[in-house]
Every structure is written in C-alpha cells, then in structure tokens.
Design an enzyme around this catalytic site. Structure first.
Site, short mmCIF file in Angstrom:
data_model
loop_
_atom_site.label_atom_id
_atom_site.label_comp_id
_atom_site.label_asym_id
_atom_site.label_seq_id
_atom_site.Cartn_x
_atom_site.Cartn_y
_atom_site.Cartn_z
N CYS A 119 0.81 -1.23 0.00
CA CYS A 119 0.00 0.00 0.00
C CYS A 119 0.84 1.27 0.00
CB CYS A 119 -0.99 -0.02 1.16
SG CYS A 119 -2.32 -1.23 0.91
N ASP A 120 0.11 2.39 0.09
CA ASP A 120 0.61 3.72 -0.27
C ASP A 120 1.99 4.09 0.29
OD1 ASP A 120 -2.20 3.45 -0.53
OD2 ASP A 120 -2.36 5.59 -0.83
N LYS A 121 2.17 4.03 1.60
CA LYS A 121 3.41 4.50 2.22
C LYS A 121 4.36 3.35 2.53
CE LYS A 121 1.18 8.16 1.83
NZ LYS A 121 -0.06 7.49 1.46
N CYS A 191 -6.40 -1.35 -3.21
CA CYS A 191 -7.56 -0.83 -3.95
C CYS A 191 -7.38 -1.02 -5.45
CB CYS A 191 -7.79 0.62 -3.61
SG CYS A 191 -8.16 0.90 -1.86
N GLU A 442 -4.12 13.99 3.02
CA GLU A 442 -4.79 13.93 1.72
C GLU A 442 -6.14 14.63 1.81
OE1 GLU A 442 -4.96 9.80 0.73
OE2 GLU A 442 -2.88 9.74 0.05
N SER A 468 -5.26 12.22 -2.55
CA SER A 468 -5.28 10.77 -2.68
C SER A 468 -5.07 10.40 -4.14
CB SER A 468 -6.62 10.22 -2.20
OG SER A 468 -6.81 8.89 -2.62
#
Length: 552
Positions: A119-121, A191, A442, A468
């Site tokens: 995921c993102d980070k 996602c 975000e 985001s």
C-alpha cells in the site's frame, strides 16, 4: 557474508547460541541470513493475506540455500485514515517504516532482504530503507483487489466519498449507499483503481526492484504465490552476485519510473515518493525532471478514478511490461538498466505484447498528448506544485476563480457540503503541508465533496497538502513552500483571483507586485496545535514537498 559479523569466530559464541534458540542448527548458521519484512496486519485489506505470500517467499529462500527470518513492518490504510486525525500518520509512517527496517537489518547484520508490501506508504518506506542501507534486496507486492460491481457497473473504493456527498445532496439514498458499500471492495488486495498503492507498486517494478508482473497480478490469483516463491529464490541469487539496490536505483532507473508514471497516469503522490527514494539512494533528482518527462511522454492509459479501467485490466492487457515496451518506440526508456532479475529492463520486456488497445493505447494515438502529472510554478508556488493533469477536465485546464480560504480540510469540507462553495470559486486549503499538518494530509474528502456536489467542472482546489491517488479534477497540491514555512499560500485572502494555467504550468494570485510584497512582509504564520510524540518530532525535521517531504 555480512552476517559473519554476527556469527563467525570464537567471540561470537553467545550470538550463535541465540540463533540456536530460534531452532537453527550449525549448518543453518553457515548459510546467508535473509530478512523477510512482512507488513501483514488484520486492519488493512491490502495486507490481510500477506502471511500466505511470506510463507511462499520463505519456501523460496530455503530452497535456494538461505535462512529466512521474518519480522514485521507497520501499515496504515489511507482509506481508513482519511478525513480525521489518523491521516496525519499516513505519510509520516513512511519514515517509521524505513527507520525500523534499517534498525532490524543492521542490528542483526542480515545478508539480504525480501520486502513484502502493498500500500501507499509501505512500498516507498521499504524502498527508502534498502536504498539507505544498500544490502541485496528485492520486493514483492500483495497485488491489487478485484473491482466490484454496483447496479450493473464496475465500481471501486475511489468513489466512496463521492457517494456520501451524493447522499447529502439527495442524489443517492442511504439504502443505495449501503448496497454500494457491500460491493465496492469485494475481497483482499490493495484498492483496484490506480491510486497511490498500485502506482507505487508499478514504480517498484519499473525501478527494477521486483520481478516482472509484480504490479498487476491480482491478489486473489495463485500466480501471485508463484511469484512470491520465485522472489525468495531470486534474493539468494542477488546475495551471491552481490547486486545491491544502489546498483539498480540509478538516475536512469528513476527516469524510467517517471516515464511510466506519466504513461499510466499514476498518483501525484509518486512525485513525493520517488523524490524520497532517490534522496536515500543519493541520486540527484530535481522535481523539474518530472515536468520535462511529462512533456515528452503521452498518457497511454485511462484507469479509475479518471477512467473506466482497473489494474486487473492492465494485467490482462499485457501488464506494465507491455506499457514499457510501447514507450521504447519513443526512446524514453533506458533499456540497459539493471534489475533484480539480473537482466536489463530491455530484456525483461522484450517479449511483451499489448493484448488490448482499449487499455493500452499506442504512442501514436494516446489518451492525452502529455503525461498524467504536471509540475507548476508561480507566485503562489515558487518552489513548485503538482497536479494530476491527465485527470483534469479539458474545460478546467485554464481557469480563474475567486478564492475561498480555509486553514484546515475539515472547514473546507463543511463549507462544500453546506452549499457555501459556488461556481467560479477556487478552494484554498492551507496549513496542511508536511510541517503544518503535520503529516501532509490527503484532501480526498474535499475533492469528493466537490464532485458529489456536481461542481467538479466549475470549481478548482489548491492546497499545500496532497491528494489521494483516488482524486480527479482540477486539484493542485504539494504547493511549496507550504503555509507553515511562510509560503505565499499563506497570504491568500477570500475574494482574491487565482489564475490556473496547467498547459503553461502557471499558478498565480492576481494582485500587484507591491501588494504581494506587503502581504509577505506582514504574513503571520499560524501556529498549529501544540503536539507531543512522533508528530512533534516529525514536524521539526521534515522538509518541504518539493524535496520529497523527507526527514533530515
């Protein structure tokens, strides 16, 4: 071997004794010790299945002659952290991840690392760590979630905030929203749209730090487990040949990643993360290079949230390798760079074929003539700002509007939902940067509220915070310097005219030079809430967004 510092010689009897307490025998202790960094937890859907991949990785390591030693990394779900205090910990957790991996790997003198992410980070945090410590390393992602289906249409979690806004405006009932909730995220994986999670998994692959297909095989497919086992086997080859991250993470590799980012229309957060990884790898990467490459590389794909396709469609269309192969026509890919496969990027993609031209366009017939991300400058952003240009409606590429100023995201969202934002406004959200937030939250709830209110083609939003990967519309973020650092976004007043010209890369406040200078002289930086703990330390040492928001 690096681990000989830990286990070899008569002075290391106690160390070997502790290794034997783990169940290792003398013959095991002679083998390379491989750290398996697993970001599994039971909170994040993208990470709930990572124990299964870890088991496959460890099988591959052991089969190839190594000793796998698993340890954890934290993972914050951006979706769950959105629009409340938790979002302050999203970007800042990237540094915690990098620091903790450094501590574990060097503290135990490991010979190599396998990074299990999703995921993102987490993905950039892990890459920052191995770029910093520079021991043989390889990454594997947990893979994307499959999209859902709602009322006969494909859907995903990126429209959730818009759905809540539609309920507020009466366009959707609460019953319909409940039905959507039940269908949007049908199972595990990150996602399904091209948000920051999938964007960064793509970046990891193009940087050369993963095996091919890492970024696109769906999380539920058995092929992901096969890839995990191969990843475990490959780290042993990297250890034996002593191929290290900085051999791979060259300036040319970053230029490749930026080119692919522009072609797929990735999240604007990739700018922050690629800058931060380059910083740790000691590669000089000026933010201007993103714009230079954007002007040379067309956008070839239209993924949700700004298009109809999802990552599973990219997988079926030939994967990220097919996009890379397509871009070689423009000579914008350094095909000779080294990757963890031991082969060049060119060799990795040589046999790739585009299987669906609706998903991956040709360079002759792109979705957008320039790349998906643009870097802007002006008297509001002397050090730069970032916009996901490929996700902006053509009618909003050039826009002037009256400023409506807010000093936090919550106030802006309340104003949007209560009907105080009108056509022709530019929403200005400040004191949400790396220092000011702190944590550079975000603004997805704000942008989603605008879209849900039907104003996405009539209102722009600018901020020193970020957006985001699910954001689309005329949303300009990463404004540097930020308000908390005395940046000019702090002088904007309600009713000022804000000029936005994305093709010309300009972002300006329309006041006279004398007025501008006077306001800057008289600017009083708002003092944020007094904090203790990690966020207080983070705010003191984090740099601005144009430098990757790294901690120095």
């Amino acid at each position: 071997m690096i681990s000989d510092q830990l286990k070899k010689g008569i002075s290391r009897a106690n160390h070997r004794s502790l290794l034997k307490a783990l169940g290792l025998a003398n013959e095991d202790i002679k083998k390379p010790l491989i750290g398996v960094v697993n970001s599994f937890n039971e909170i994040v859907p993208g990470h709930i299945h990572l124990n299964e991949l870890a088991a496959c990785v460890k099988l591959g390591v052991a089969a190839a002659g190594g000793v796998p030693l698993e340890f954890p990394a934290i993972a914050v779900c951006d979706g769950m952290a959105m629009n409340h205090e938790g979002m302050r910990y999203s970007l800042s957790s990237r540094e915690l991840i990098a620091d903790s991996i450094e501590a574990m790997a060097i503290g135990h003198q490991l010979d190599g690392l396998v990074l299990i992410t999703n995921c993102d980070k987490i993905t950039p945090g892990m890459l920052m760590a191995v770029a910093r410590i520079n021991i043989p390393s390889i990454m594997i992602a947990g893979g994307p979630m499959l999209p859902g289906e709602f009322q006969g249409h494909v859907t995903d979690g990126s429209v959730g905030c818009e759905a809540s806004s539609k309920v507020t405006t009466g366009e959707m009932t609460e019953t319909e929203m409940d039905e959507w909730e039940n269908e949007a995220c049908p199972g595990f994986g990150c996602c399904s749209h091209l948000g920051t999670a999938n964007s960064m998994n793509c970046m990891a692959e193009i940087l050369g730090m993963t095996l091919s297909w890492n970024s696109t095989i769906p999380a539920v497919f058995a092929k992901r487990k096969v890839l995990a086992r191969r990843t475990g086997e490959t780290i042993m080859q990297l250890v034996r040949t002593n191929i290290r991250p900085r051999d791979i993470l060259t300036k040319e590799a970053f230029e490749n990643a930026i080119a692919i980012d522009m072609a797929i229309g990735g999240s604007s957060n990739t700018v922050l993360h690629l800058m931060a990884i380059a910083y740790e790898a000691e590669v000089e990467l000026d933010i201007k290079i993103f714009d230079e490459i954007s002007k040379a590389v067309p956008k070839l794909c239209n993924f949700s949230p700004s298009g109809p396709y999802h990552i599973v469609d990219l997988y079926r269309a030939g994967g990220l390798q097919a996009v890379t192969k397509e871009l070689t026509k423009l000579n914008v890919i350094h095909t000779d760079v080294l990757t963890v496969t031991g082969k060049s990027m060119g060799a990795n993609v040589a046999d790739s074929v585009v299987k669906d031209r609706n998903v991956i366009h040709t360079v002759e017939n792109p979705c957008y003539l320039e790349g998906g991300i643009a870097i802007m400058w002006g008297n509001l952003a002397p050090d730069s700002a970032v916009v996901k240009a490929g996700a902006v409606d053509k009618s909003m590429l050039q826009y002037s509007g009256l400023a409506k100023v807010f000093n936090c995201e919550e106030d802006a969202v309340d104003a949007i939902l209560s009907g105080k934002i009108k056509k022709g406004n530019v929403i200005v959200i400040r004191y949400e940067g790396p220092k000011g937030g702190p944590g550079m939250r975000e603004m997805l709830m704000a942008t989603a509220a605008v879209i849900g209110a039907g104003l996405d083609k009539d209102v722009a939003l600018i901020t020193d915070g970020r957006f985001s990967g699910a954001t689309h519309g005329a949303c300009i973020g990463h404004i540097s310097p930020e308000a908390a650092a005395g940046g000019p976004i702090g002088i904007v007043q309600d009713g000022d005219i804000i000029d936005i010209d994305i093709p010309a890369r300009k972002l300006n406040i329309k006041i006279s030079d004398n007025e501008y200078k006077e306001r800057m002289i008289n600017l009083k930086v708002q003092q944020g809430e007094k904090r203790r703990g990690y966020l207080a330390r983070y705010a003191k040492s984090v740099t601005s967004a144009n430098r990757g928001a790294v901690v120095q």
